[in-house]
Design an enzyme around this catalytic site. Sequence first.
Site, PDB file in Angstrom:
ATOM      1  N   ILE A 154     -18.339 -31.017  55.079  1.00 13.80           N
ATOM      2  CA  ILE A 154     -18.635 -31.855  53.906  1.00 13.80           C
ATOM      3  C   ILE A 154     -17.769 -31.438  52.723  1.00 13.80           C
ATOM      4  O   ILE A 154     -17.244 -32.284  51.996  1.00 13.80           O
ATOM      5  CB  ILE A 154     -20.128 -31.777  53.522  1.00 13.80           C
ATOM      6  CG1 ILE A 154     -21.004 -32.071  54.742  1.00 13.80           C
ATOM      7  CG2 ILE A 154     -20.430 -32.767  52.398  1.00 13.80           C
ATOM      8  CD1 ILE A 154     -20.727 -33.391  55.404  1.00 13.80           C
ATOM      9  N   TYR A 155     -17.594 -30.144  52.546  1.00 10.62           N
ATOM     10  CA  TYR A 155     -16.724 -29.650  51.484  1.00 10.62           C
ATOM     11  C   TYR A 155     -15.303 -30.165  51.685  1.00 10.62           C
ATOM     12  O   TYR A 155     -14.664 -30.664  50.747  1.00 10.62           O
ATOM     13  CB  TYR A 155     -16.736 -28.122  51.471  1.00 10.62           C
ATOM     14  CG  TYR A 155     -15.920 -27.496  50.375  1.00 10.62           C
ATOM     15  CD1 TYR A 155     -16.409 -27.415  49.073  1.00 10.62           C
ATOM     16  CD2 TYR A 155     -14.653 -26.968  50.630  1.00 10.62           C
ATOM     17  CE1 TYR A 155     -15.657 -26.831  48.062  1.00 10.62           C
ATOM     18  CE2 TYR A 155     -13.895 -26.376  49.629  1.00 10.62           C
ATOM     19  CZ  TYR A 155     -14.408 -26.308  48.341  1.00 10.62           C
ATOM     20  OH  TYR A 155     -13.658 -25.733  47.336  1.00 10.62           O
ATOM     21  N   ALA A 156     -14.801 -30.059  52.924  1.00 12.09           N
ATOM     22  CA  ALA A 156     -13.456 -30.553  53.218  1.00 12.09           C
ATOM     23  C   ALA A 156     -13.360 -32.053  52.961  1.00 12.09           C
ATOM     24  O   ALA A 156     -12.372 -32.534  52.393  1.00 12.09           O
ATOM     25  CB  ALA A 156     -13.074 -30.229  54.663  1.00 12.09           C
ATOM     26  N   SER A 158     -15.054 -33.808  50.849  1.00 10.89           N
ATOM     27  CA  SER A 158     -15.053 -34.041  49.401  1.00 10.89           C
ATOM     28  C   SER A 158     -13.698 -33.706  48.790  1.00 10.89           C
ATOM     29  O   SER A 158     -13.238 -34.389  47.862  1.00 10.89           O
ATOM     30  CB  SER A 158     -16.163 -33.218  48.731  1.00 10.89           C
ATOM     31  OG  SER A 158     -15.876 -31.824  48.735  1.00 10.89           O
TER      32      SER A 158
END
Length: 267
Positions: A154-156, A158
Amino acid sequence: MDFKGKTVLITGGASGIGKIMGRKVLERGARHLIIWDINEAGMNDVKAEFSNFKANVFGYKVDISKLGDIQENAQKVKSEIGDVDVLINNAGIVVGKYFHEHSHTDISRTMAINTDAIMHITLEFLPEMIQRNSGAVCNICSSAGLISNPKMSIYAASKWAAVGWSDSLRLEMEQLQKSISVTTIMPFFINTGMFDGVKSKLLPILEPEPTSERIIKAIEKNTKLLAMPLPYWFIRLSQGVLPLTVFDWVMRNIFGIYDTMKDFKGR
């Protein structure tokens, strides 16, 4: 971009590299430093610490995951202080889990803060920059916006979105022939506590002070894209030239990137 006499707004400016960048723009003669952060006590501490500078330091408690908060505080800044010359979108969060371990709230909050907020915030201040044909926008993204990584899905996501939007904005300003620089920063892990527990096999964990200095210099030089420590062109070239299985092998076994989050604890 010369910071002397300028008004600079930094999100997430109460700690980490946001706080360090705030000090550095004051050292360069900024007239106003505006800090947006959800940590009100931290902002008050920073304001007290920076009181020796001959500049005004303002703190606004803002939850940038909420559009209403962004719009309300943007209007306060405009009415109470005036135009923003330099906007540094720095605030971000990370949830270090495998994708199936995320909650729906984890997903929506990560995207809201890391992706949506930087667009909403920029939209609040960009029209005035366009009108006066001057300004700078710096978006602190991540090398995770270039390379996929387990336990960072999810971080990637975003940060991939943030990188794409940020560089598209740069191209738009160039196409419209506006004197507004857009700088996209893509650093590796920074030793600020946000990524506590991360281990790197080959690439160094970045230290906050020199990393902040490189970012501020990138804004001064109107740098378009800056990845640290691996240059973005090396990553893109490797992805384009190497077969995926070979690229994965290099990232996993040579650089050790795919194992960096195994012992992640976070702040």
